[in-house]
Design an enzyme around this catalytic site. Structure first.
Site, mmCIF file in Angstrom:
data_model
loop_
_atom_site.group_PDB
_atom_site.id
_atom_site.type_symbol
_atom_site.label_atom_id
_atom_site.label_comp_id
_atom_site.label_asym_id
_atom_site.label_seq_id
_atom_site.Cartn_x
_atom_site.Cartn_y
_atom_site.Cartn_z
ATOM 1 C CD GLU A 150 -2.481 -1.784 2.401
ATOM 2 O OE1 GLU A 150 -2.109 -0.562 3.285
ATOM 3 O OE2 GLU A 150 -2.714 -2.561 2.550
ATOM 4 C CD GLN B 40 -0.067 1.755 4.771
ATOM 5 O OE1 GLN B 40 -0.823 1.950 5.151
ATOM 6 N NE2 GLN B 40 0.765 2.558 3.541
ATOM 7 C CG ASP C 249 0.258 -1.709 14.469
ATOM 8 O OD1 ASP C 249 -0.198 -1.551 15.821
ATOM 9 O OD2 ASP C 249 1.338 -1.275 13.588
ATOM 10 C CB ILE D 30 1.272 -8.278 9.170
ATOM 11 C CG1 ILE D 30 1.574 -9.333 8.808
ATOM 12 C CG2 ILE D 30 1.560 -8.588 11.127
ATOM 13 C CD1 ILE D 30 2.861 -9.020 8.850
ATOM 14 C CG HIS E 162 -0.758 3.494 13.612
ATOM 15 N ND1 HIS E 162 -2.006 3.654 13.969
ATOM 16 C CD2 HIS E 162 -0.364 3.569 12.394
ATOM 17 C CE1 HIS E 162 -2.678 4.238 13.225
ATOM 18 N NE2 HIS E 162 -2.291 3.923 11.612
#
Ligand code: TPP
Lengths: 352, 338
Positions: A27, A75, A78, A80, A121
């Site tokens: 992404e 990205q 968190d 995945i 995050h």
């Protein structure tokens, strides 16, 4: 000196030019952004994918099955978690097919706290990643290691999970990457995309050289006699800093090891150090229950029980559902410099 | 820009005359061989020569032509198959010996697909681009676009084929497959197949799915789509051929939904007993072959007898083969350079 994000970018560039890396994707990984942490700016083979983590991991597996050499990005780690069964497939394909197929793919993903990323995050992924057999799992703590481990990952025939401590992505290194210009202003001019309009921008890559940090080899960051400290990722530089201050101010000599590869890990180096000091502290920031450090403690007890001078210790993230946004919440949740310093000091003082 | 074709579910049978007799006989031969194999696997399970059975009896009319039409070989110049666990007839049509499936059922060390590690029907053969079948439903739909992208790059006419059942299309991976296969400017040479037997394990599709046809979902992505009668081998052959030619030439996706039967229930977990109330593609094909004078009843009976004996003999052979050694669990966790 390059920071870790630049080091990753240079490694990807070197690998796509020289080592057969075919796809860098995820992404916002391609132009114009080049990744939310800028790690993929200027990479020829970088492309933007749909916002679909399962699709990203699936794509990487498929590309690898068809002889490509993909490096996928999630990205933030968190996000995945909804791909775990696909990660399991990447990890079990060789074994399930009794050695017929292999899946030479890389997944890069930023991990951990340190940027006040709040609940989604700030996750770590090392404890979960080390529950998935068939992968090699690396986590650099310096730009030079980031470069060398990424080249090693590209040269691997197996899936490699490449965890990027996001708190360290902007930290400059203390060692030159082979081929990197010594002046970091110059480096920035050459390889950082300009802010704003950048559609015509092209990086000027330095003449980079091959530098490989072998997967499975830890690094002795600091020698010491009294306590062994094993860490990785964000907490490693803190451990090194704590050890330095304790040596200078309190005469406590801690030996610091950067594990760098979580699987398969360099037990030889850790073990030799424990033999010497009789005391070991494992430090990382993933949640402490079923933490990878707990496995290392088991190994420590089984192999070194009669030589230990104190119980092996683990300093890790608190077992709470998330890392809260406010300063105090984050600092209470994951190890900080003071926590590490206190833990080393306490362990050094322990008497049988 | 390809216009999505209106879905027309062809219920009427294609005439046998649309295919040469030789091909009809070959398809029939493979369909019978695959059925006999599955029945032998079930029998092995029932007599304690295997722990679990799952397979494809009832899908032969579709799966045989699929195998016959595939471009067999290794690497992106050839077709990749990302299958689920009902694909034995396709493997046989590609030229695989039935003995491998028997070995996998008996989890012997000689099992060519997993060395005794995986369930029956979980094929894998790199030499022919058969990606390992994995039990989690629908994951193959997330993976298949990857081989298709490599093939798009490579050029040539090799395509990626992915298969799975109807219930699994509720998983996000099916949507992922549609999305990743139809990115504007990056459309992929992928044949997305759903063999629709109208069942999950015990859950009827009609109770969970509001869409009329699964293939309708392709339309939203400008993916050519079609629903066909997968119980008719002639229709299946012709439709697969057309869809594959389109994907090979246009390098674009095609979604093909084949209506099929499930003749022995979901798996051994539901008993693996013959169900009497679903169309049997071999039975109806044989009636037509006989009526049109392509094969006689006696010839077809003899064929079934021949395969029954051959495969029974293979099963006897497999029975005495060793299991993998317990110490081998650490083998092949990582790739060894060959
Ligand atoms: C992700 C996942 N969920 C559940 C299961 C258990 N399971 C195995 S087969 C099956 C039904 C699949 O139905 P369908 O997709 O229609 O395929 P069919 O077996 O009918 O060919 C289920 C629920 C599984 N294997 N994987």
């Amino acid at each position: 000196m390059a920071n870790m994000a630049q080091a990753i970018r240079m490694a990807l560039h070197y690998a796509e030019e020289n080592l057969g890396l075919t796809d860098v994707f995820g992404e916002d990984v391609g132009p114009p952004l080049g990744g939310v942490f800028t790690c993929t700016q200027g990479i020829q083979s970088a492309w933007n994918s749909p916002l679909d983590e399962r699709g990203i991991i699936g794509m990487a597996i498929g590309l690898a099955l068809a002889g490509q050499k993909p490096c996928a990005e999630i990205q933030f780690c968190d996000y995945i978690y909804n791909t775990i069964d696909l990660l399991k497939i990447a990890g079990n394909t060789c074994w399930s097919s009794n050695g017929d197929w292999n899946v030479p793919m890389i997944v890069r993903t930023p991990v951990g706290s340190g940027i006040r990323g709040s609940i989604y995050h700030s996750h770590s992924f090392d404890a979960t990643a080390t529950h998935i057999p068939g992968w090699k799992i690396v986590m650099p703590s310096t730009p030079l290691d980031a470069y060398g481990l990424l080249l090693a990952a590209v040269l691997e025939d197996n899936p490699v999970m490449y965890l990027e401590p996001k708190a360290l992505l902007r930290i400059k290194g203390e060692e030159l990457i082979p081929g990197e210009p010594a002046d970091d202003k110059m480096l920035s001019k050459m390889i950082d995309a300009p802010l704003g309009e950048r559609s015509k921008w092209k990086p000027q890559w330095p003449a980079l050289e091959k530098y490989v940090v072998p997967i499975g080899k830890a690094k002795l960051v600091r020698e010491g006699l009294h306590v062994t400290v094993v860490s990785w990722g964000r907490t490693l530089p803190l451990a090194a800093k704590a050890a330095k201050a304790l040596a200078e101010n309190e005469g406590i000599e801690a030996e610091v090891i950067d594990l760098r590869t979580l699987w398969p890990y360099d037990w030889e180096m850790v073990s030799a150090s424990i033999e010497k000091t009789g005391k070991v502290l494992y430090v990382n920031e993933d949640t402490e229950v079923t933490n990878f450090g707990e496995h290392l403690i088991r190994r420590t007890i089984e192999d070194h029980f009669y030589k230990l001078l104190a119980p092996p210790r683990l300093l890790a993230g608190k077992f709470v559902p998330g890392i809260g946004l406010a300063d105090n919440l984050e600092m209470a949740s994951v190890p900080q410099l003071k926590d590490i310093t206190d833990a080393i000091r306490a362990l050094a003082a322990e008497q049988p | 820009m390809s216009r999505p074709r209106l879905v027309d579910r062809k219920e009427e049978k294609s005439s046998l005359g649309s295919l040469p007799a030789e091909l009809l006989i070959r398809m029939h031969d493979l369909m019978v061989k695959a059925r006999v194999l599955e029945e032998r696997l079930i029998q092995m399970y029932k007599s304690g020569h295997g722990y679990f059975w799952i397979g494809g009896p009832g899908e032969e009319a579709f799966n045989v032509p699929l195998g016959l039409l595939m471009k067999k070989g290794q690497g992106p110049a050839y077709d990749y198959l990302h299958a689920h666990y009902r694909q034995s007839a396709t493997l046989l049509a590609l030229g695989e010996s039935p003995i491998g499936a028997l070995r996998q059922m008996k989890n012997t060390a000689t099992d060519p697909y997993s060395g005794g590690r995986n369930f029956a029907g979980h094929f894998s053969k790199r030499e022919w681009n058969i990606a390992p079948v994995s039990s989690p439903i629908e994951v193959q739909y997330a993976i298949a676009p990857g081989t298709a992208l490599a093939q798009k790059r490579f050029g040539g006419d090799g395509i990626t084929i992915v298969t799975g059942g109807d219930a699994g299309t509720a998983e996000g991976d099916f949507a992922s497959c549609l999305i990743w296969s139809s990115r504007p400017g990056n459309e992929l040479p992928i044949l997305i197949i759903v063999t629709n037997n109208q069942w999950g394990i015990s859950t009827a599709a009609a109770t969970q799915h509001g869409e009329k046809h699964i293939s309708d979902r392709g339309r939203a992505f400008n993916i050519r789509s079609r629903t066909i009668d997968g119980n008719d081998p002639v229709t299946s052959y012709l439709e697969l051929k057309e869809a594959m030619e389109y994907v090979r030439k246009e390098r674009k996706p095609f979604l093909l939904e084949a209506m099929v039967s499930r003749l022995y229930g979901h798996s051994s977990a539901s008993g693996a007993n013959f169900v009497g109330d679903e169309p049997d593609c071999i039975k109806s094909f044989e009636e037509r072959l006989e009526a049109e004078g392509v094969l006689t009843r006696a010839e077809m009976d003899a064929l079934r007898k021949k395969y029954t004996e051959e495969i029974a003999e293979m099963a006897r052979q497999v029975r005495d083969e060793p299991q993998p050694d317990g110490a081998s669990i650490y083998d092949h966790i990582y790739w060894e350079k060959k």
